[in-house]
Design an enzyme around this catalytic site. Structure first.
Site, PDB file in Angstrom:
ATOM      1  N   SER A 147       4.546  -0.668  -3.448  1.00 33.64           N
ATOM      2  CA  SER A 147       3.722  -0.303  -2.404  1.00 33.64           C
ATOM      3  C   SER A 147       3.156   1.133  -2.483  1.00 33.64           C
ATOM      4  CB  SER A 147       4.539  -0.739  -1.202  1.00 33.64           C
ATOM      5  OG  SER A 147       5.254  -1.779  -1.312  1.00 33.64           O
ATOM      6  N   ARG A 148       3.884   2.065  -3.072  1.00 32.03           N
ATOM      7  CA  ARG A 148       3.464   3.339  -2.863  1.00 32.03           C
ATOM      8  C   ARG A 148       2.286   3.377  -4.022  1.00 32.03           C
ATOM      9  NH1 ARG A 148       9.128   4.476  -1.980  1.00 32.03           N
ATOM     10  NH2 ARG A 148       9.178   5.862  -0.303  1.00 32.03           N
ATOM     11  N   HIS A 188       7.202  -8.310  -4.808  1.00 35.56           N
ATOM     12  CA  HIS A 188       7.555  -9.088  -3.765  1.00 35.56           C
ATOM     13  C   HIS A 188       7.677 -10.582  -3.892  1.00 35.56           C
ATOM     14  CE1 HIS A 188       6.408  -5.113  -1.678  1.00 35.56           C
ATOM     15  NE2 HIS A 188       7.681  -5.168  -1.567  1.00 35.56           N
TER      16      HIS A 188
END
Ligand code: AMP
Length: 282
Positions: free
Chosen positions: A188-189, A37
């Site tokens: 994110s996972r 990100h």
């Protein structure tokens, strides 16, 4: 950094920025921010006077409520990261703000088949949900450019199609996938992965890389089968699909190999679903 929760407040703030002649970059995310990100945030900050990052876990793009419920949230850490990076605005709306119970008409998109393959085939309704939230954002979020990660290769094409179908004057800028030193695509996972899966998850990218390095224009089928077998041979990872598609149309590659091919894969690591891709030139 300004933290704005209401669409109307964001709209007013951005028209002010426009009056001041400021250019605006937008980075949509679902939070639990990582270096992937941050690469998008940095790209936007370096090109625009004002960068807006949104954090919104969009319920309409989840086809499994358990996946939605388990989605990681690290808001205070995310705010710190965005402040350190120098992001000007965090848009942090509640679900009701984006999807008000009244006066809201669900849009419908024609993705001309881009939504049928790969993620679309295994996550029914997912891309209509992605299109819906992006349209909702861009209806108020008057930006010049939107920064998206190539990790979600199919999503980039879908969002370009939303921009085109709705006629938004926004440029979509894809940013290369950021990886851990093992090659594992940041996600994110990954926060949900136990150690036993973290140890083997880099096999996903290593297998894709093997395809890229050994591709000679004619041996795609064999290489795809090898890559799937190699991932499954970890006995911890299970391939859901590993497909070669035309990188422009996402049509499945059969006999004729197009100039640019993307190999996309989704892999289960226990209950966590990971995706990755690699582009090959023919
Ligand atoms: P997400 O929060 O997972 O919805 O992702 C928000 C944006 O960040 C999307 O445009 C993703 O493609 C992008 N992104 C996620 N992971 C990465 C990564 N490892 N490298 C580059 N961009 C990423």
């Amino acid at each position: 950094m300004l933290v704005i929760k209401e669409i109307e407040v964001l709209g007013k703030y951005l028209s002010k920025q426009r009056e001041l002649g400021n250019s605006i970059g937008f980075v949509p995310t679902m939070g639990a921010l990582h270096e992937g990100h941050i690469a998008l945030i940095r790209a936007s900050i370096s090109a625009h006077d004002t960068t807006v990052c949104s954090i919104f876990v969009n319920p309409t793009q989840f086809n499994e409520s358990s996946d939605f419920d388990a989605y990681p949230s690290t808001i205070s850490a995310d705010i710190k990261v965005l402040e350190q990076e120098g992001c000007q605005v965090l848009f942090l709306p509640a679900v009701d703000e984006i999807y008000p119970k009244e006066k809201y008409q669900k849009p419908s998109f024609d993705f001309k088949g881009l939504d049928l393959a790969m993620e679309g085939a295994f996550r029914p309704g997912h891309f209509q949900g992605v299109g819906e939230v992006i349209k909702r954002f861009l209806d108020v979020l008057d930006c010049d450019c939107m920064y998206l990660g190539e990790k979600d290769f199919q999503q980039v094409l879908i969002i370009k199609s939303v921009v085109e179908q709705c006629g938004f004057p926004v440029k979509v800028i894809p940013v290369p996938t950021q990886r851990a030193s093992s090659g594992l695509a940041l996600s994110s996972r990954n926060l949900l992965l136990g150690e036993e899966y973290l140890d083997v998850a880099p096999e996903i990218y290593q297998s894709l890389l093997h395809v890229k390095e050994n591709f000679n224009g004619e041996n795609l089928d064999t290489l795809l089968a090898d890559a799937s077998n190699r991932i499954n041979a970890t006995n911890k990872l299970k391939v859901e699909y590993l497909t070669a598609a035309n990188a422009k149309t996402l049509a499945e590659v059969k006999q004729e190999v197009p100039e640019e091919v993307v190999i996309c894969t989704a892999v289960w690591a226990g209950k966590v679903r990971l995706i990755d891709n690699i582009v090959l030139a023919n």
